[in-house]
Design a protein around this motif. Structure first.
Motif, PDB file in Angstrom:
ATOM      1  N   THR A  17       0.826  -1.203   0.000  1.00  0.00           N
ATOM      2  CA  THR A  17       0.000   0.000   0.000  1.00  0.00           C
ATOM      3  C   THR A  17       0.864   1.259   0.000  1.00  0.00           C
ATOM      4  O   THR A  17       0.552   2.237  -0.683  1.00  0.00           O
ATOM      5  N   ALA A  18       1.969   1.221   0.733  1.00  0.00           N
ATOM      6  CA  ALA A  18       2.880   2.367   0.752  1.00  0.00           C
ATOM      7  C   ALA A  18       3.499   2.584  -0.630  1.00  0.00           C
ATOM      8  O   ALA A  18       3.660   3.732  -1.069  1.00  0.00           O
ATOM      9  N   TYR A  19       3.857   1.492  -1.315  1.00  0.00           N
ATOM     10  CA  TYR A  19       4.372   1.617  -2.680  1.00  0.00           C
ATOM     11  C   TYR A  19       3.334   2.275  -3.591  1.00  0.00           C
ATOM     12  O   TYR A  19       3.660   3.164  -4.383  1.00  0.00           O
ATOM     13  N   CYS A  20       2.094   1.820  -3.505  1.00  0.00           N
ATOM     14  CA  CYS A  20       1.029   2.385  -4.346  1.00  0.00           C
ATOM     15  C   CYS A  20       0.798   3.856  -4.028  1.00  0.00           C
ATOM     16  O   CYS A  20       0.633   4.680  -4.937  1.00  0.00           O
ATOM     17  N   ARG A  21       0.781   4.195  -2.744  1.00  0.00           N
ATOM     18  CA  ARG A  21       0.592   5.596  -2.354  1.00  0.00           C
ATOM     19  C   ARG A  21       1.739   6.457  -2.845  1.00  0.00           C
ATOM     20  O   ARG A  21       1.528   7.566  -3.341  1.00  0.00           O
ATOM     21  N   ARG A  22       2.972   5.963  -2.737  1.00  0.00           N
ATOM     22  CA  ARG A  22       4.122   6.728  -3.206  1.00  0.00           C
ATOM     23  C   ARG A  22       4.066   6.904  -4.722  1.00  0.00           C
ATOM     24  O   ARG A  22       4.387   7.970  -5.248  1.00  0.00           O
ATOM     25  N   PHE A  23       3.675   5.849  -5.442  1.00  0.00           N
ATOM     26  CA  PHE A  23       3.562   5.939  -6.897  1.00  0.00           C
ATOM     27  C   PHE A  23       2.552   7.012  -7.292  1.00  0.00           C
ATOM     28  O   PHE A  23       2.811   7.824  -8.183  1.00  0.00           O
ATOM     29  N   LEU A  24       1.395   7.016  -6.626  1.00  0.00           N
ATOM     30  CA  LEU A  24       0.385   8.020  -6.946  1.00  0.00           C
ATOM     31  C   LEU A  24       0.863   9.432  -6.622  1.00  0.00           C
ATOM     32  O   LEU A  24       0.617  10.367  -7.377  1.00  0.00           O
ATOM     33  N   GLN A  25       1.564   9.589  -5.529  1.00  0.00           N
ATOM     34  CA  GLN A  25       2.090  10.906  -5.174  1.00  0.00           C
ATOM     35  C   GLN A  25       3.162  11.350  -6.150  1.00  0.00           C
ATOM     36  O   GLN A  25       3.230  12.520  -6.524  1.00  0.00           O
ATOM     37  N   ASN A  26       4.011  10.421  -6.585  1.00  0.00           N
ATOM     38  CA  ASN A  26       5.054  10.759  -7.549  1.00  0.00           C
ATOM     39  C   ASN A  26       4.466  11.109  -8.913  1.00  0.00           C
ATOM     40  O   ASN A  26       5.024  11.928  -9.640  1.00  0.00           O
ATOM     41  N   CYS A  27       3.351  10.489  -9.263  1.00  0.00           N
ATOM     42  CA  CYS A  27       2.703  10.818 -10.536  1.00  0.00           C
ATOM     43  C   CYS A  27       2.140  12.229 -10.521  1.00  0.00           C
ATOM     44  O   CYS A  27       2.089  12.903 -11.549  1.00  0.00           O
TER      45      CYS A  27
ATOM     46  N   ARG B 185       9.950  14.400  -6.845  1.00  0.00           N
ATOM     47  CA  ARG B 185       9.566  13.003  -6.612  1.00  0.00           C
ATOM     48  C   ARG B 185      10.438  12.350  -5.552  1.00  0.00           C
ATOM     49  O   ARG B 185      11.595  12.693  -5.384  1.00  0.00           O
ATOM     50  N   THR B 186       9.865  11.350  -4.879  1.00  0.00           N
ATOM     51  CA  THR B 186      10.589  10.574  -3.882  1.00  0.00           C
ATOM     52  C   THR B 186      11.208   9.367  -4.571  1.00  0.00           C
ATOM     53  O   THR B 186      10.505   8.540  -5.128  1.00  0.00           O
ATOM     54  N   GLU B 187      12.516   9.274  -4.539  1.00  0.00           N
ATOM     55  CA  GLU B 187      13.220   8.201  -5.243  1.00  0.00           C
ATOM     56  C   GLU B 187      13.798   7.151  -4.294  1.00  0.00           C
ATOM     57  O   GLU B 187      14.371   6.180  -4.736  1.00  0.00           O
ATOM     58  N   SER B 188      13.672   7.337  -3.005  1.00  0.00           N
ATOM     59  CA  SER B 188      14.262   6.422  -2.032  1.00  0.00           C
ATOM     60  C   SER B 188      13.606   5.044  -2.119  1.00  0.00           C
ATOM     61  O   SER B 188      12.410   4.919  -2.342  1.00  0.00           O
ATOM     62  N   ALA B 189      14.417   4.010  -1.942  1.00  0.00           N
ATOM     63  CA  ALA B 189      13.889   2.641  -1.969  1.00  0.00           C
ATOM     64  C   ALA B 189      13.237   2.279  -0.643  1.00  0.00           C
ATOM     65  O   ALA B 189      12.427   1.362  -0.589  1.00  0.00           O
TER      66      ALA B 189
END
Length: 183
Positions: free
Chosen positions: A5-15, A22-26
């Motif tokens: 869910t955190a990955y999905c939220r970060r993807f949407l925020q980066n879009c 954008r947040t690029e941290s792994a």
């Protein structure tokens, strides 16, 4: 589940952001993980306690047929249903005073109980329930905790079988057939 869910939220925020912001941290921050967990819990509550959620948002009392009506539910600042009670003035953490109600048959609740069981070195049902209730209130949680412990393969293998020993026959010669006590 929270990581995904955190990955999905970060993807949407980066879009939504520009390429420089954008947040690029792994790795995730603590706030990202907590917000992902809160998103999951909000969705579960809106699905499982939909009538209660709508009533509480409109500042109306919950239905008398509700499973959580006895706990004086309210919507917290994080937009999750919380359990009220008599601990409002206690010197405790907010999460332990006002737990988050979750339904027992939901898959997330089952995963959560199993995670706590393994995290705390295969805790027994009572300890498991205590640890869960520091933050969550699972309806039917006692039954779910017992079922989780009894289905755990490691706990079943570690539970020893008690051997029953029969008492042996007494010998014919009785060494203590007459005894005396000296005061």
């Amino acid at each position: 589940m929270a990581r995904l869910t955190a990955y999905c939220r970060r993807f949407l925020q980066n879009c939504r952001k520009t390429s420089t912001a954008r947040t690029e941290s792994a790795h995730f921050t603590v706030d990202e993980r907590k917000e992902a967990e809160a998103t999951i819990i909000r969705l579960i509550q809106q699905q499982s306690f939909s009538l209660e959620y709508k009533a509480l948002q409109q500042a109306q009392p919950v239905s008398p047929k509700s499973r959580i009506r006895w706990f004086h539910p309210f919507i917290g600042t994080d937009q999750m249903i919380r359990i009220g009670g008599r601990l409002g003035k206690a010197n405790q953490v907010y999460d332990s005073k006002h737990q988050i109600p979750l339904p027992a048959p939901h898959h997330f609740s089952i995963i959560l109980v199993r995670y706590y069981h393994e995290k705390h070195l295969h805790a027994a049902p009572q300890l498991l329930l205590y640890l869960l209730r520091l933050r969550y209130w699972i309806t039917g949680g006692r039954r779910l905790a017992k079922r989780t412990v009894h289905k755990c393969v490691i706990c079943v293998r570690a539970r020893p079988k008690l051997l029953e020993q029969f008492m042996a026959e007494l010998p014919a010669a009785r060494p203590f057939s007459s005894t005396g006590v000296d005061y």
